[in-house]
Design a protein around this motif. Structure first.
Motif, PDB file in Angstrom:
ATOM      1  N   ILE A 229      61.958  -1.658 -21.344  1.00 26.21           N
ATOM      2  CA  ILE A 229      61.387  -2.850 -22.112  1.00 26.21           C
ATOM      3  C   ILE A 229      62.482  -4.089 -21.832  1.00 26.21           C
ATOM      4  N   ILE A 230      63.812  -3.561 -21.643  1.00 22.23           N
ATOM      5  CA  ILE A 230      64.931  -4.629 -21.504  1.00 22.23           C
ATOM      6  C   ILE A 230      64.464  -6.225 -20.815  1.00 22.23           C
ATOM      7  N   PRO A 231      63.628  -6.049 -19.784  1.00 23.26           N
ATOM      8  CA  PRO A 231      63.348  -7.431 -19.083  1.00 23.26           C
ATOM      9  C   PRO A 231      62.522  -8.249 -19.891  1.00 23.26           C
ATOM     10  N   VAL A 232      61.772  -7.640 -20.946  1.00 23.89           N
ATOM     11  CA  VAL A 232      61.066  -8.902 -21.790  1.00 23.89           C
ATOM     12  C   VAL A 232      61.997  -9.724 -22.660  1.00 23.89           C
ATOM     13  N   PHE A 233      63.126  -9.282 -22.783  1.00 29.09           N
ATOM     14  CA  PHE A 233      64.310 -10.088 -23.680  1.00 29.09           C
ATOM     15  C   PHE A 233      64.827 -11.169 -22.762  1.00 29.09           C
ATOM     16  N   GLY A 234      64.416 -11.253 -21.428  1.00 28.34           N
ATOM     17  CA  GLY A 234      64.948 -12.246 -20.653  1.00 28.34           C
ATOM     18  C   GLY A 234      66.471 -12.632 -19.996  1.00 28.34           C
ATOM     19  N   PHE A 235      67.059 -11.566 -20.140  1.00 25.46           N
ATOM     20  CA  PHE A 235      68.393 -11.506 -19.745  1.00 25.46           C
ATOM     21  C   PHE A 235      68.735 -10.603 -18.561  1.00 25.46           C
ATOM     22  N   THR A 236      67.523 -10.426 -17.614  1.00 23.30           N
ATOM     23  CA  THR A 236      67.874  -9.647 -16.454  1.00 23.30           C
ATOM     24  C   THR A 236      67.244 -10.380 -15.376  1.00 23.30           C
ATOM     25  N   GLU A 238      65.993 -12.497 -12.588  1.00 23.67           N
ATOM     26  CA  GLU A 238      64.517 -12.779 -12.096  1.00 23.67           C
ATOM     27  C   GLU A 238      63.641 -11.409 -12.299  1.00 23.67           C
ATOM     28  N   LEU A 239      64.194 -10.437 -12.802  1.00 20.54           N
ATOM     29  CA  LEU A 239      63.273  -9.316 -13.288  1.00 20.54           C
ATOM     30  C   LEU A 239      62.779  -9.607 -14.815  1.00 20.54           C
ATOM     31  N   LYS A 240      61.394 -10.007 -14.882  1.00 13.26           N
ATOM     32  CA  LYS A 240      60.911 -10.478 -15.987  1.00 13.26           C
ATOM     33  C   LYS A 240      59.790  -9.586 -16.330  1.00 13.26           C
ATOM     34  N   LEU A 241      59.263  -9.542 -17.657  1.00 12.06           N
ATOM     35  CA  LEU A 241      58.503  -8.686 -18.204  1.00 12.06           C
ATOM     36  C   LEU A 241      57.680  -9.601 -19.285  1.00 12.06           C
ATOM     37  N   SER A 242      56.363  -9.556 -19.105  1.00 14.36           N
ATOM     38  CA  SER A 242      55.748 -10.359 -20.250  1.00 14.36           C
ATOM     39  C   SER A 242      55.536  -9.411 -21.616  1.00 14.36           C
ATOM     40  N   ILE A 243      55.244 -10.161 -22.661  1.00 18.24           N
ATOM     41  CA  ILE A 243      55.279  -9.326 -23.959  1.00 18.24           C
ATOM     42  C   ILE A 243      54.084  -8.420 -23.767  1.00 18.24           C
ATOM     43  N   VAL A 244      52.891  -8.844 -23.318  1.00 17.92           N
ATOM     44  CA  VAL A 244      52.071  -7.817 -23.207  1.00 17.92           C
ATOM     45  C   VAL A 244      52.335  -6.390 -22.255  1.00 17.92           C
ATOM     46  N   ALA A 245      52.957  -6.628 -21.158  1.00 18.56           N
ATOM     47  CA  ALA A 245      53.004  -5.768 -20.569  1.00 18.56           C
ATOM     48  C   ALA A 245      54.377  -4.659 -21.164  1.00 18.56           C
ATOM     49  N   ALA A 246      55.219  -5.403 -21.719  1.00 20.75           N
ATOM     50  CA  ALA A 246      56.314  -4.705 -22.498  1.00 20.75           C
ATOM     51  C   ALA A 246      55.705  -3.748 -23.719  1.00 20.75           C
ATOM     52  N   ILE A 247      54.664  -4.290 -24.322  1.00 22.31           N
ATOM     53  CA  ILE A 247      53.835  -3.412 -25.286  1.00 22.31           C
ATOM     54  C   ILE A 247      53.155  -2.237 -24.534  1.00 22.31           C
ATOM     55  N   VAL A 248      52.646  -2.414 -23.399  1.00 21.37           N
ATOM     56  CA  VAL A 248      51.840  -1.415 -22.754  1.00 21.37           C
ATOM     57  C   VAL A 248      53.070  -0.499 -22.113  1.00 21.37           C
ATOM     58  N   VAL A 249      54.066  -0.930 -21.729  1.00 17.85           N
ATOM     59  CA  VAL A 249      55.131   0.129 -21.157  1.00 17.85           C
ATOM     60  C   VAL A 249      55.655   0.796 -22.671  1.00 17.85           C
ATOM     61  N   PHE A 250      55.972   0.135 -23.622  1.00 18.41           N
ATOM     62  CA  PHE A 250      56.566   0.915 -24.877  1.00 18.41           C
ATOM     63  C   PHE A 250      55.673   1.881 -25.281  1.00 18.41           C
ATOM     64  N   GLY A 251      54.290   1.364 -25.060  1.00 13.73           N
ATOM     65  CA  GLY A 251      53.083   2.621 -25.441  1.00 13.73           C
ATOM     66  C   GLY A 251      53.115   3.770 -24.802  1.00 13.73           C
ATOM     67  N   LEU A 252      53.347   3.591 -23.311  1.00 10.59           N
ATOM     68  CA  LEU A 252      53.520   4.770 -22.308  1.00 10.59           C
ATOM     69  C   LEU A 252      54.621   5.435 -22.935  1.00 10.59           C
ATOM     70  N   GLY A 253      55.833   4.637 -23.376  1.00 11.81           N
ATOM     71  CA  GLY A 253      57.057   5.353 -23.538  1.00 11.81           C
ATOM     72  C   GLY A 253      56.897   6.235 -24.746  1.00 11.81           C
ATOM     73  N   LEU A 254      56.098   5.825 -25.789  1.00 11.53           N
ATOM     74  CA  LEU A 254      55.829   6.581 -27.064  1.00 11.53           C
ATOM     75  C   LEU A 254      55.045   7.797 -26.643  1.00 11.53           C
ATOM     76  N   VAL A 255      54.125   8.019 -25.676  1.00 17.51           N
ATOM     77  CA  VAL A 255      53.615   8.957 -25.195  1.00 17.51           C
ATOM     78  C   VAL A 255      54.452  10.189 -24.645  1.00 17.51           C
TER      79      VAL A 255
END
Length: 297
Positions: A229-236, A238-255
């Motif tokens: 989820i690091i890319p959502v914070f904007g310091f990677t 051109e590799l970016k991640l929207s907040i919605v995508a980060a939430i989805v990825v985080f949810g997958l991670g919790l599983v």
């Protein structure tokens, strides 16, 4: 009758070829490389995608063929591997070595056509897997750490193929797949523990199916999710991640984390198998989410 026999022979040759190059594993690596390419590219070039797919397959196929040559005697001891082409006597070492060399040359040459940097990382991957990871597997559990390096290269390789450059973006992709290797392989090492033991492989960090291994599995799962989820914070870059995508990825991670915790609680082969399946689903879905997010953002 002879036609039937020849068709059986052709089928078995194809089957052995798929086995010596581990086609299913190779295709999952190709999938990672293509995901990395799609994340890195500004304009999708089908020609480069095809080169990357074939280059990636040759690269992993070569590594697997070398691996099975080196471990042929140990493979014969384990139920999981005793029916592989070499220990089962269906393929000679010379044939396997020929396949490995041809795949090495084709892999590096194909990736070189994309750009020299991609070929260099491909060559490093084959070298580390064959000459460092494979010999270390019977010596120390640190082999998993070494093996995680070539295992993490494909995702970043795709970006490098697209940009001919290594920076924070492919570095982040590398980190995600690097940390992910640990819960994935320790889960496999757990439920195949007895079989691995026959071949003298001790893949778990403590060498045992104990609380220490389970705790480390949880820790690396957490690091995997955080890296993802690091890319959502904007310091990677051109590799970016929207907040919605980060939430989805985080949810997958919790599983995946849930199954890692279940392994800690139960410490059974079944719990380890569930974690392994969850880890495969996680990395596949993560790559899909990353790519879809880029193209719809």
């Amino acid at each position: 009758m002879s036609t039937k026999n020849s068709s059986i022979t052709v089928t078995s040759i194809i089957s052995d070829f798929k086995e010596i190059t581990k086609m299913r594993l190779s295709l999952s690596v190709v999938f990672s490389s293509i995901a990395g390419y799609l994340l890195g590219t500004q304009q999708v070039e089908v020609y480069t995608l095809i080169l990357l797919a074939f280059g990636g397959y040759f690269m992993v196929g070569a590594s697997n063929a070398y691996n099975q040559i080196i471990e042929k005697d140990l493979d014969a001891l384990m139920d999981r591997t005793k029916n592989r082409p070499i220990p089962a006597g269906r393929m000679s070492v010379n044939t396997a070595f020929t396949i490995a060399v041809i795949f090495t040359i084709l892999g590096i040459a194909t990736l070189y056509v994309i750009n020299p940097r991609t070929a260099m990382y491909g060559a490093i991957s084959i070298f580390l897997y064959t000459c460092v990871y494979t010999p270390l597997k019977t010596k120390t559990p640190l082999a998993v750490f070494v093996g995680a390096i070539p295992g993490a290269i494909p995702f970043m390789l795709g970006w490098v193929a697209a940009r001919n450059d290594f920076g924070i973006e492919p570095g982040t992709l590398f980190a995600i797949q690097f940390f992910w290797q640990f819960p994935h392989f320790w889960a496999i090492g757990w439920f195949l523990f007895d079989d691995y033991k026959k071949g003298g492989f001790f893949m778990l960090p403590t060498r045992e199916r104990d609380k220490g291994t389970a705790v480390q599995t949880i820790m690396y799962t957490i690091w995997t999710v955080l890296a993802s989820i690091i890319p959502v914070f904007g310091f990677t870059g051109e590799l970016k991640l929207s907040i919605v995508a980060a939430i989805v990825v985080f949810g997958l991670g919790l599983v995946m984390l849930y199954y890692a915790i279940q392994l800690f609680k139960k410490r059974t082969a079944q719990a380890a198998k569930q974690l392994m399946l969850a880890s495969v689903s996680y990395i596949t879905l993560l790559q899909i989410v990353y790519v879809v997010d880029k193209f719809i953002r």
